[in-house]
Design an enzyme around this catalytic site. Structure first.
Site, PDB file in Angstrom:
ATOM      1  N   THR A  42     -44.396 -37.759   7.925  1.00  0.00           N
ATOM      2  CA  THR A  42     -43.118 -38.474   8.415  1.00  0.00           C
ATOM      3  C   THR A  42     -42.429 -37.981   9.418  1.00  0.00           C
ATOM      4  O   THR A  42     -41.377 -38.570   9.686  1.00  0.00           O
ATOM      5  CB  THR A  42     -42.062 -37.938   7.088  1.00  0.00           C
ATOM      6  N   HIS A  68     -28.107 -36.512  24.999  1.00  0.00           N
ATOM      7  CA  HIS A  68     -27.000 -35.805  24.635  1.00  0.00           C
ATOM      8  C   HIS A  68     -27.221 -34.461  23.727  1.00  0.00           C
ATOM      9  O   HIS A  68     -26.583 -33.711  23.737  1.00  0.00           O
ATOM     10  CB  HIS A  68     -26.228 -36.805  23.225  1.00  0.00           C
ATOM     11  N   CYS A 114     -46.353 -35.242  11.689  1.00  0.00           N
ATOM     12  CA  CYS A 114     -46.680 -35.039  10.493  1.00  0.00           C
ATOM     13  C   CYS A 114     -46.588 -36.516   9.867  1.00  0.00           C
ATOM     14  O   CYS A 114     -46.414 -37.466  10.407  1.00  0.00           O
ATOM     15  CB  CYS A 114     -46.244 -33.859   9.428  1.00  0.00           C
ATOM     16  N   HIS A 116     -21.757 -32.605  26.610  1.00  0.00           N
ATOM     17  CA  HIS A 116     -22.832 -32.580  25.802  1.00  0.00           C
ATOM     18  C   HIS A 116     -23.365 -30.786  25.932  1.00  0.00           C
ATOM     19  O   HIS A 116     -23.887 -30.664  24.922  1.00  0.00           O
ATOM     20  CB  HIS A 116     -23.870 -33.603  26.137  1.00  0.00           C
ATOM     21  N   ASP A 172     -49.892 -31.970  11.586  1.00  0.00           N
ATOM     22  CA  ASP A 172     -50.485 -31.544  10.239  1.00  0.00           C
ATOM     23  C   ASP A 172     -51.682 -32.672  10.147  1.00  0.00           C
ATOM     24  O   ASP A 172     -51.883 -33.841  10.960  1.00  0.00           O
ATOM     25  CB  ASP A 172     -49.925 -31.369   8.981  1.00  0.00           C
TER      26      ASP A 172
END
Ligand code: RB5
Length: 142
Positions: free
Chosen positions: A67, A98, A65, A133, A8
């Protein structure tokens, strides 16, 4: 390996840094936007990139973005997507080794370009370890 990039406005500048870096390294990539700092809604970009990965039109995706959180939440709504928000190199490595993360999300207002490019390089270079995993990753989809 084909990559899809999306952001964004809050992640636009970091996406551009990542794009330049990956093109210099010879990666095949598609930047689906956004293409400026004009305000847009991150779910549209996160979902569109995630749908490309889920459909096999890209092998992996990198999102940005402000954050890294909002756009990752949107991506993770798409079946088959495991998008990790990462702001350190250890998590970058472990999200591949993992968790077999097929998308990486970074915060343009959280990490500087130098750290972000290191994270991207480590994330792209790290293979999934499989084994125990794989069983756990399978349980994520249910
Ligand atoms: C946009 O201002 C900001 O909310 C967005 O980039 C992101 O940080 C959301 O998680």
């Amino acid at each position: 390996m084909k990559l899809v990039l999306a952001s964004d406005h809050g992640g636009y500048e970091l996406k551009e840094e990542i794009k330049k870096h990956l093109l210099e390294k010879g990666y095949d990539l598609e930047d689906i936007g956004t293409h400026s700092t004009e305000s847009v809604d991150y779910p549209e970009f996160g979902r569109a990139a995630a749908e490309m990965v889920a459909a096999g039109k890209a092998d992996k995706g990198i999102l940005c973005c402000g954050t890294g959180i909002g756009i990752s939440l949107a991506a993770n709504k798409v079946k088959g997507i495991r998008c990790a928000v990462v702001s350190d190199t250890f998590s970058a490595k472990m999200s591949r080794a993992h968790n077999d993360a097929n998308m990486l999300s970074l915060g343009g207002r959280v990490v500087g370009a130098g750290l972000a490019l290191e994270i991207v390089d480590i994330w792209l270079a790290t293979e999934f370890e499989g084994g125990r995993h794989q069983r756990r990753v399978d349980k994520i989809e249910g």
